[in-house]
Scaffold this motif. Structure first.
Motif, PDB file in Angstrom:
ATOM      1  N   ALA A 192      43.218  21.389  42.541  1.00  9.07           N
ATOM      2  CA  ALA A 192      42.781  20.109  43.092  1.00  9.07           C
ATOM      3  C   ALA A 192      41.985  20.311  44.380  1.00  9.07           C
ATOM      4  O   ALA A 192      40.977  19.636  44.616  1.00  9.07           O
ATOM      5  N   ILE A 193      42.436  21.221  45.231  1.00  6.34           N
ATOM      6  CA  ILE A 193      41.761  21.464  46.502  1.00  6.34           C
ATOM      7  C   ILE A 193      40.336  21.975  46.273  1.00  6.34           C
ATOM      8  O   ILE A 193      39.386  21.532  46.926  1.00  6.34           O
ATOM      9  N   ASN A 194      40.162  22.883  45.323  1.00  5.42           N
ATOM     10  CA  ASN A 194      38.835  23.448  45.065  1.00  5.42           C
ATOM     11  C   ASN A 194      37.922  22.498  44.306  1.00  5.42           C
ATOM     12  O   ASN A 194      36.697  22.633  44.376  1.00  5.42           O
ATOM     13  N   LYS A 195      38.499  21.549  43.588  1.00  6.14           N
ATOM     14  CA  LYS A 195      37.690  20.607  42.815  1.00  6.14           C
ATOM     15  C   LYS A 195      37.411  19.307  43.567  1.00  6.14           C
ATOM     16  O   LYS A 195      36.647  18.468  43.085  1.00  6.14           O
ATOM     17  N   GLN A 196      38.031  19.118  44.739  1.00  7.48           N
ATOM     18  CA  GLN A 196      37.855  17.860  45.477  1.00  7.48           C
ATOM     19  C   GLN A 196      36.373  17.625  45.800  1.00  7.48           C
ATOM     20  O   GLN A 196      35.612  18.564  46.006  1.00  7.48           O
ATOM     21  N   SER A 197      35.997  16.372  45.846  1.00  4.02           N
ATOM     22  CA  SER A 197      34.584  15.998  45.998  1.00  4.02           C
ATOM     23  C   SER A 197      34.255  15.505  47.409  1.00  4.02           C
ATOM     24  O   SER A 197      33.233  14.851  47.618  1.00  4.02           O
ATOM     25  N   LEU A 198      35.104  15.812  48.379  1.00 12.56           N
ATOM     26  CA  LEU A 198      34.909  15.298  49.731  1.00 12.56           C
ATOM     27  C   LEU A 198      34.002  16.180  50.577  1.00 12.56           C
ATOM     28  O   LEU A 198      33.689  15.848  51.702  1.00 12.56           O
ATOM     29  N   GLY A 199      33.598  17.324  50.029  1.00 12.10           N
ATOM     30  CA  GLY A 199      32.740  18.224  50.791  1.00 12.10           C
ATOM     31  C   GLY A 199      33.548  19.143  51.680  1.00 12.10           C
ATOM     32  O   GLY A 199      34.718  19.421  51.416  1.00 12.10           O
ATOM     33  N   GLU A 200      32.929  19.617  52.762  1.00 14.79           N
ATOM     34  CA  GLU A 200      33.591  20.556  53.666  1.00 14.79           C
ATOM     35  C   GLU A 200      34.391  19.790  54.713  1.00 14.79           C
ATOM     36  O   GLU A 200      33.842  19.012  55.487  1.00 14.79           O
ATOM     37  N   LEU A 201      35.697  20.000  54.723  1.00 13.44           N
ATOM     38  CA  LEU A 201      36.593  19.354  55.679  1.00 13.44           C
ATOM     39  C   LEU A 201      36.934  20.348  56.782  1.00 13.44           C
ATOM     40  O   LEU A 201      37.305  21.482  56.502  1.00 13.44           O
ATOM     41  N   MET A 202      36.819  19.905  58.034  1.00 14.87           N
ATOM     42  CA  MET A 202      36.972  20.802  59.163  1.00 14.87           C
ATOM     43  C   MET A 202      38.268  20.525  59.923  1.00 14.87           C
ATOM     44  O   MET A 202      38.682  19.372  60.072  1.00 14.87           O
ATOM     45  N   ILE A 203      38.889  21.594  60.404  1.00 17.58           N
ATOM     46  CA  ILE A 203      40.136  21.457  61.151  1.00 17.58           C
ATOM     47  C   ILE A 203      39.959  20.559  62.369  1.00 17.58           C
ATOM     48  O   ILE A 203      40.739  19.627  62.594  1.00 17.58           O
ATOM     49  N   ASP A 204      38.954  20.826  63.201  1.00 18.72           N
ATOM     50  CA  ASP A 204      38.785  20.042  64.423  1.00 18.72           C
ATOM     51  C   ASP A 204      38.646  18.558  64.124  1.00 18.72           C
ATOM     52  O   ASP A 204      39.456  17.743  64.558  1.00 18.72           O
ATOM     53  N   LYS A 205      37.629  18.216  63.373  1.00 16.02           N
ATOM     54  CA  LYS A 205      37.296  16.805  63.159  1.00 16.02           C
ATOM     55  C   LYS A 205      38.243  16.115  62.188  1.00 16.02           C
ATOM     56  O   LYS A 205      38.708  14.996  62.435  1.00 16.02           O
ATOM     57  N   ASP A 206      38.542  16.739  61.080  1.00 11.69           N
ATOM     58  CA  ASP A 206      39.249  16.064  59.994  1.00 11.69           C
ATOM     59  C   ASP A 206      40.765  16.230  60.034  1.00 11.69           C
ATOM     60  O   ASP A 206      41.475  15.559  59.286  1.00 11.69           O
ATOM     61  N   CYS A 207      41.258  17.109  60.869  1.00 12.49           N
ATOM     62  CA  CYS A 207      42.704  17.322  60.949  1.00 12.49           C
ATOM     63  C   CYS A 207      43.206  17.091  62.368  1.00 12.49           C
ATOM     64  O   CYS A 207      44.014  16.190  62.612  1.00 12.49           O
ATOM     65  N   PHE A 208      42.696  17.839  63.327  1.00 18.37           N
ATOM     66  CA  PHE A 208      43.160  17.716  64.703  1.00 18.37           C
ATOM     67  C   PHE A 208      42.443  16.595  65.457  1.00 18.37           C
ATOM     68  O   PHE A 208      42.747  16.343  66.614  1.00 18.37           O
ATOM     69  N   GLY A 209      41.504  15.936  64.797  1.00 20.80           N
ATOM     70  CA  GLY A 209      40.819  14.808  65.427  1.00 20.80           C
ATOM     71  C   GLY A 209      41.428  13.480  65.050  1.00 20.80           C
ATOM     72  O   GLY A 209      40.960  12.426  65.492  1.00 20.80           O
ATOM     73  N   GLU A 210      42.475  13.504  64.230  1.00 21.77           N
ATOM     74  CA  GLU A 210      43.086  12.256  63.766  1.00 21.77           C
ATOM     75  C   GLU A 210      44.526  12.102  64.244  1.00 21.77           C
ATOM     76  O   GLU A 210      44.946  11.015  64.598  1.00 21.77           O
ATOM     77  N   ASP A 211      45.289  13.187  64.230  1.00 21.19           N
ATOM     78  CA  ASP A 211      46.672  13.146  64.706  1.00 21.19           C
ATOM     79  C   ASP A 211      46.850  14.180  65.801  1.00 21.19           C
ATOM     80  O   ASP A 211      46.406  15.327  65.661  1.00 21.19           O
ATOM     81  N   PRO A 212      47.512  13.814  66.894  1.00 23.06           N
ATOM     82  CA  PRO A 212      47.660  14.714  68.050  1.00 23.06           C
ATOM     83  C   PRO A 212      48.399  16.005  67.714  1.00 23.06           C
ATOM     84  O   PRO A 212      49.166  16.083  66.754  1.00 23.06           O
ATOM     85  N   ILE A 213      48.159  17.015  68.531  1.00 23.88           N
ATOM     86  CA  ILE A 213      48.794  18.323  68.402  1.00 23.88           C
ATOM     87  C   ILE A 213      49.236  18.779  69.789  1.00 23.88           C
ATOM     88  O   ILE A 213      49.004  18.095  70.787  1.00 23.88           O
ATOM     89  N   GLN A 214      49.876  19.950  69.840  1.00 26.17           N
ATOM     90  CA  GLN A 214      50.215  20.579  71.111  1.00 26.17           C
ATOM     91  C   GLN A 214      49.164  21.646  71.440  1.00 26.17           C
ATOM     92  O   GLN A 214      48.409  22.067  70.568  1.00 26.17           O
TER      93      GLN A 214
END
Length: 248
Positions: A192-214
């Protein structure tokens, strides 16, 4: 207690391509040997007080990187993306195939000085199970995008900030999976991860830019080098051996 170290080495290396040609960036020659050799020495010199396994996330140049590791008889797995997935997609692709309670993710083109034993202990002590990123103070941030500290924790911002990522962070399997499902609603499995159609998802913007981290913050004077652009690659020929030798 064990740890899997994911080295991100699947990028196109567009900026440095005119200098190194079709050689994957992690195999680019630095002071007479592939950068990967310096990178592995760097990891070894941390003297981590935990058992760990190294996984290299690949895409562009997979065959060259995998063949090199086999030739050197390294106990390293090279996990290929079927197409460029971005840094977040690459991490999800690896974690969905090779489970570990915790991971250390590293950009495969950057070396810097830090106490990784102390940082890993800080990650394990926190109760919130949040990712823990390594940041560096930057008095002259010339790029848009960096990290800022909010009441809820650190978060990536598209604005110029005083803290930039060193391309290294600790994260749990639970966090990767939860953040992937929240962002994409796509099953957390390799197909599913390799077939997803969302394009390139980035850690900074798409993961750490939405929910806070330490975050652990390092001074702007800490020794580091990123070989991703021609000027820094040229500097690496003398600086990387000096930096790695100083950290022994």
């Amino acid at each position: 207690m064990s740890l899997k170290i994911i080295i991100l080495a699947g990028g196109k290396g567009t900026r440095i391509r005119p200098v190194i040609g079709n050689t994957p960036k992690i195999l680019a020659s630095v002071a007479g040997k592939p950068f990967l050799e310096w990178f592995l020495t760097w990891i070894k010199d941390w003297k981590l007080k935990v058992d760990f396994e190294i996984l290299i996330s690949t895409c562009i140049g997979h065959e060259q990187i995998n063949d090199y590791c086999l030739k050197k008889n390294y106990n390293i797995k090279c996990i290929k993306e079927e197409r460029p997935l971005g840094t977040f997609g690459a991490i999800a692709n690896v974690a969905s195939q090779y489970y570990s309670k915790d991971y250390l993710v590293l950009n495969g083109d950057t070396i810097f000085k830090a106490d990784f034993n102390m940082i890993f202990n800080s990650f394990k002590k926190q109760k919130e199970n949040l990712p823990l990123i390594i940041l560096k103070e930057s008095n002259t941030n010339e790029r848009y995008g960096g990290y800022e500290n909010t009441n809820a924790g650190w978060i990536f911002s598209n604005k110029r900030t005083s803290y930039i990522s060193m391309g290294a962070f600790f994260i749990s399997y639970k966090s990767i999976k939860e953040r992937w499902l929240k962002k994409t609603s796509i099953n957390f499995d390799t197909l599913a991860i390799n077939k997803q159609s969302l394009g390139e998802l980035m850690i900074d913007k798409d993961c750490f830019g939405e929910d806070p981290i330490q975050a652990i913050t390092l001074k702007n004077t800490i020794p580091f080098l990123d070989i991703g652009i021609p000027t820094s690659y040229n500097s690496s020929q003398t600086y990387i051996p000096k930096l790695v030798n100083e950290m022994k």
